[in-house]
Write a protein that holds these residues in place. Structure first.
Motif, PDB file in Angstrom:
ATOM      1  N   VAL A  79       0.835  -1.208   0.000  1.00 61.15           N
ATOM      2  CA  VAL A  79       0.000   0.000   0.000  1.00 61.15           C
ATOM      3  C   VAL A  79       0.867   1.253   0.000  1.00 61.15           C
ATOM      4  CG1 VAL A  79      -1.671   1.335   1.344  1.00 61.15           C
ATOM      5  CG2 VAL A  79      -1.949  -1.138   1.120  1.00 61.15           C
ATOM      6  N   LEU A  80       1.908   1.276   0.821  1.00 63.80           N
ATOM      7  CA  LEU A  80       2.768   2.462   0.899  1.00 63.80           C
ATOM      8  C   LEU A  80       3.563   2.668  -0.379  1.00 63.80           C
ATOM      9  CD1 LEU A  80       4.130   2.197   4.560  1.00 63.80           C
ATOM     10  CD2 LEU A  80       2.353   3.711   3.687  1.00 63.80           C
ATOM     11  N   SER A  81       3.959   1.580  -1.021  1.00 64.09           N
ATOM     12  CA  SER A  81       4.718   1.722  -2.265  1.00 64.09           C
ATOM     13  C   SER A  81       3.877   2.319  -3.380  1.00 64.09           C
ATOM     14  CB  SER A  81       5.283   0.363  -2.704  1.00 64.09           C
ATOM     15  OG  SER A  81       4.227  -0.521  -3.070  1.00 64.09           O
ATOM     16  N   ALA A  83       1.588   4.708  -2.771  1.00 65.00           N
ATOM     17  CA  ALA A  83       0.960   5.893  -2.188  1.00 65.00           C
ATOM     18  C   ALA A  83       1.439   7.201  -2.803  1.00 65.00           C
ATOM     19  CB  ALA A  83       1.224   5.924  -0.679  1.00 65.00           C
ATOM     20  N   ASP A  84       2.178   7.138  -3.915  1.00 67.45           N
ATOM     21  CA  ASP A  84       2.693   8.374  -4.512  1.00 67.45           C
ATOM     22  C   ASP A  84       1.572   9.291  -4.983  1.00 67.45           C
ATOM     23  OD1 ASP A  84       5.235   7.504  -4.042  1.00 67.45           O
ATOM     24  OD2 ASP A  84       5.535   6.678  -6.043  1.00 67.45           O
ATOM     25  N   TRP A  86      -1.218   9.773  -3.398  1.00 65.90           N
ATOM     26  CA  TRP A  86      -1.974  10.330  -2.273  1.00 65.90           C
ATOM     27  C   TRP A  86      -1.619  11.800  -2.068  1.00 65.90           C
ATOM     28  CZ3 TRP A  86      -1.592   6.256   2.242  1.00 65.90           C
ATOM     29  CH2 TRP A  86      -2.062   5.017   1.775  1.00 65.90           C
ATOM     30  N   SER A  88       0.018  14.827  -0.366  1.00 69.19           N
ATOM     31  CA  SER A  88       1.303  14.818   0.333  1.00 69.19           C
ATOM     32  C   SER A  88       1.174  14.803   1.858  1.00 69.19           C
ATOM     33  CB  SER A  88       2.153  16.017  -0.113  1.00 69.19           C
ATOM     34  OG  SER A  88       3.404  16.010   0.533  1.00 69.19           O
ATOM     35  N   ARG A  91       0.164  11.286   2.941  1.00 66.22           N
ATOM     36  CA  ARG A  91       1.242  10.323   2.726  1.00 66.22           C
ATOM     37  C   ARG A  91       2.304  10.457   3.798  1.00 66.22           C
ATOM     38  NH1 ARG A  91       2.375  11.871  -1.937  1.00 66.22           N
ATOM     39  NH2 ARG A  91       4.288  13.067  -1.559  1.00 66.22           N
ATOM     40  N   VAL A  94       0.963   9.133   7.254  1.00 60.08           N
ATOM     41  CA  VAL A  94       0.910   7.671   7.327  1.00 60.08           C
ATOM     42  C   VAL A  94       2.310   7.099   7.499  1.00 60.08           C
ATOM     43  CG1 VAL A  94       0.355   5.579   6.052  1.00 60.08           C
ATOM     44  CG2 VAL A  94      -1.243   7.493   6.030  1.00 60.08           C
ATOM     45  N   ARG A  95       3.283   7.605   6.747  1.00 62.02           N
ATOM     46  CA  ARG A  95       4.655   7.111   6.867  1.00 62.02           C
ATOM     47  C   ARG A  95       5.215   7.405   8.265  1.00 62.02           C
ATOM     48  NH1 ARG A  95       6.830   5.490   2.127  1.00 62.02           N
ATOM     49  NH2 ARG A  95       5.823   6.194   0.188  1.00 62.02           N
ATOM     50  N   GLU A 159       9.073  -2.127   1.300  1.00 61.13           N
ATOM     51  CA  GLU A 159       8.679  -0.993   0.457  1.00 61.13           C
ATOM     52  C   GLU A 159       9.823  -0.558  -0.449  1.00 61.13           C
ATOM     53  OE1 GLU A 159       7.108   3.634   0.658  1.00 61.13           O
ATOM     54  OE2 GLU A 159       7.680   2.585   2.495  1.00 61.13           O
TER      55      GLU A 159
END
Length: 271
Positions: A79-81, A83-84, A86, A88, A91, A94-95, A159
Motif C-alpha cells: 500500500v505504501l509503495s 501511495a505516490d 496520495w 502529500s 502520505r 501515514v509514513r 517498500e
C-alpha cells in the motif's frame, strides 16, 4: 599510465579524530563485552535454569512475531509503495505513524500497548469483560510487543524493494492478460523477495532483542514472558556472568544479522 587514487585521501584530516572517537564509542563496549565474557563457563551458563528457558522462549516468540510481521507488513508495504498519488500531507502522516515505533522509547510503546490491549484498554477492556481473557503478562503479549517493534523494519525494507522492482515486467505481464493479483504474486513479489527476506531477518533480530515494551506490557514471568533481554536485566543483580553470557548471545545475533544483510536495509530506509 592510470593513477589509482585512495578514496580516503579525499577525507579532510580534521574529521579523523571525531570519527575515531565515534568508532571507539560504538565498538568499545562490544569489545569490552567480549573481553570480560566468562568464555570457560559460557556453555554451562547458557544451559542453566535461567538462560535456557529464556533462550527457548525468545527464539519461539521472535519466530512467531516475525511471521506476523511478514503477514501484516508485506500488504502494508504494498500500500505504501503505491501511495505516490496520495495527497502529500496524508502520505507523510501515514509514513510517520508507521515508522514511529523506530524512534519511540520502548517503555512508551509498552504503555501504549497496555492502554490499547490491557484489562481497561480500548480493545482489551471489552475483550476482558466479554470473555475474561487478558492479553498482558502472557506469552501472546510478548509476541505482540515484538511485532510492534519489528514491523516497521520489515515494512521499510519491503517498500524499498518494491520500489526498486522494474515495472516493465508488470507491464509485460499485463499485456499477456495477467490481473493485478496475478501480477503481484507471480511477478512483483518474487522480484522483491530478497527485500522481504532481509526485512524479515532484521525484524527477527529486533524482536529477539526487545526489552522495554516487553517488560512493560508482558512482565517477567519465568518460562512465560521472561525473554533473553529481560533475563539479562534481572541476572545483572544476581548473577553477573549469566547476564554477560546472555549479552554475548544477543550481540552475536545482531552482528550476524547486520553482516548478512550488508547494505540492503539501509537502502530500504533511504527510499
Amino acid at each position: 599510465m592510470r593513477v589509482r587514487r585512495d578514496p580516503l585521501a579525499r577525507v579532510p584530516r580534521a574529521v579523523w579524530v571525531p570519527a575515531a572517537l565515534a568508532f571507539v564509542l560504538l565498538v568499545g563496549p562490544l569489545v569490552a563485552l567480549l573481553v570480560r565474557a566468562p568464555w570457560a563457563r559460557l556453555p554451562q551458563l547458557l544451559a542453566g535454569d535461567t538462560v535456557l528457558p529464556a533462550l527457548g522462549l525468545s527464539l519461539g516468540t521472535a519466530s512467531v512475531s516475525t511471521g506476523c510481521c511478514v503477514l501484516l507488513g508485506v500488504p502494508l508495504a504494498v500500500v505504501l509503495s503505491g501511495a505516490d498519488g496520495w495527497p502529500s500531507p496524508l502520505r507523510r502522516l501515514v509514513r510517520a505513524l508507521v515508522t514511529t515505533p523506530l524512534v519511540l522509547p520502548p517503555v512508551v510503546g509498552g504503555i501504549a500497548l497496555l492502554l490499547l490491549l490491557g484489562r481497561v484498554g480500548l480493545i482489551g477492556g471489552p475483550l476482558y469483560l466479554a470473555s475474561g481473557f487478558q492479553i498482558p503478562f502472557t506469552t501472546l503479549a510478548v509476541i505482540i510487543a515484538q511485532t510492534f517493534v519489528g514491523l516497521p523494519f520489515l515494512v521499510l525494507g519491503v517498500e524499498g524493494a518494491l520500489r526498486g522492482v522494474d515495472r516493465r515486467f508488470a507491464i509485460a505481464a499485463t499485456t499477456l492478460g495477467a490481473g493485478p493479483w496475478t501480477r503481484f504474486v507471480r511477478v512483483t513479489l518474487p522480484l522483491a523477495a530478497p527485500g522481504v527476506a532481509a526485512g524479515a531477518v532484521l525484524a527477527f533480530a529486533r524482536a529477539i532483542g526487545e526489552f522495554g515494551a516487553t517488560v512493560t506490557f508482558a512482565g517477567s514471568l519465568p518460562k512465560v514472558t521472561q525473554t533473553l533481554p529481560v533475563a539479562a536485566y534481572l541476572a545483572l543483580n544476581s548473577d553477573r556472568d549469566a547476564a554477560i553470557a546472555i549479552a554475548v548471545v544477543l550481540m552475536v545475533v545482531a552482528v550476524v544479522v547486520l553482516v548478512s544483510l550488508r547494505d540492503r536495509w539501509l537502502q530500504g530506509l533511504a527510499r
